[in-house]
Design an enzyme around this catalytic site. Sequence first.
Site, PDB file in Angstrom:
ATOM      1  N   THR A   1     -42.951  20.182 -95.038  1.00 46.11           N
ATOM      2  CA  THR A   1     -43.841  19.797 -96.141  1.00 46.11           C
ATOM      3  C   THR A   1     -43.673  18.352 -96.600  1.00 46.11           C
ATOM      4  O   THR A   1     -44.566  17.796 -97.229  1.00 46.11           O
ATOM      5  CB  THR A   1     -43.623  20.724 -97.354  1.00 46.11           C
ATOM      6  OG1 THR A   1     -42.250  20.639 -97.778  1.00 46.11           O
ATOM      7  CG2 THR A   1     -43.983  22.155 -97.014  1.00 46.11           C
TER       8      THR A   1
ATOM      9  N   THR B   1     -39.206  23.226 -93.000  1.00 43.31           N
ATOM     10  CA  THR B   1     -38.624  24.316 -93.776  1.00 43.31           C
ATOM     11  C   THR B   1     -39.122  25.672 -93.293  1.00 43.31           C
ATOM     12  O   THR B   1     -38.395  26.666 -93.333  1.00 43.31           O
ATOM     13  CB  THR B   1     -38.952  24.135 -95.268  1.00 43.31           C
ATOM     14  OG1 THR B   1     -38.336  22.935 -95.737  1.00 43.31           O
ATOM     15  CG2 THR B   1     -38.448  25.297 -96.101  1.00 43.31           C
TER      16      THR B   1
END
Length: 327
Positions: free
Chosen positions: A93, A12
């Site tokens: 993540t 991300t």
Amino acid sequence: MKRLLLLATGGTIAGCAENSAMLNDYTAGVLGGDALLAAVPQLQDLATISVEQIANVDSADLLFVHWRALVGRIRDAFAADPELAGVVITHGTNTLEETAWLLQLLIDDPRPVVLVGAMRPATALSADGPLNLFQGVQVALSPEARGQGALVVMDGQIHAAERVTKLATQGVGAFASPLSGPLGWVDDVGVHLSTARGLRQVPFADLALPEQWPQVPIVYGCVEPEPLLLSACLKAGVAGLVFTGTGAGQLSVAERSALQAWPGKRPLMLRANRCGSGSVHCDSEDQRLGLLSAGSLNPQKARVVLLMALLAGWDRDQLDALITASP
């Protein structure tokens, strides 16, 4: 000026959306590591940073080949350059905690290895990636980070690889260390982290990672679990198995019966729990069923250490000793 190596893997933090208000609908792993570095010009005042792209994927799509390349590059970089201050890794993540734990088990060097990610794509309003990257570099350059092993820096907090986990699907504060809390924090004043105490044990420091890795599935505990899943794993001859048990790592009667009735060789198996925190203690049936407690490791981290043990050719007693010795 100190030198750092930045290894980019996607995620991300390197993601892009069609407009700045989109926080969920975006593509991860679009921007390269050079673009991430260029977006934070303040880093030029901290260190001379070289960038290498290991992968550029959503971390849900990370593969063993990426892990192998990452470990090999860090080992080579530390061996080749005694003046290299540390390594910073940008990472998605979703599986960041697993990669951090892998590096904790494999990288035997006191210099910091710091992983950072983001909960918002790079194109978002108030994107958290740039600050996380800046603070990750701060930590990697700090003398207090030496000897700490792999560290995760997210939202100003510094976490140990063994304890950190992702607890939320959204929000910049999605990471926590449930059993112990963060090791410290970092802000504009500096790095607030206690100096490492003593020598760190790196159980697989000499392990050479092969191209082919063993199969180690995770079986999730629930009401009336589907017996076909466990049976299929055993029949497939998996080398290892991790149970995400209910409560304190409890297996159902059906699962215990399936293990007891299995006529072949049992895989190396760990019992973790699905609660999110808390330890799994030894059970009276563990020896009879060939199970081992995963201690305080969550299922995904239990799988990582089980993979390493299998690659190293460890037996049940060696793996048990390692987990029991973990703080």
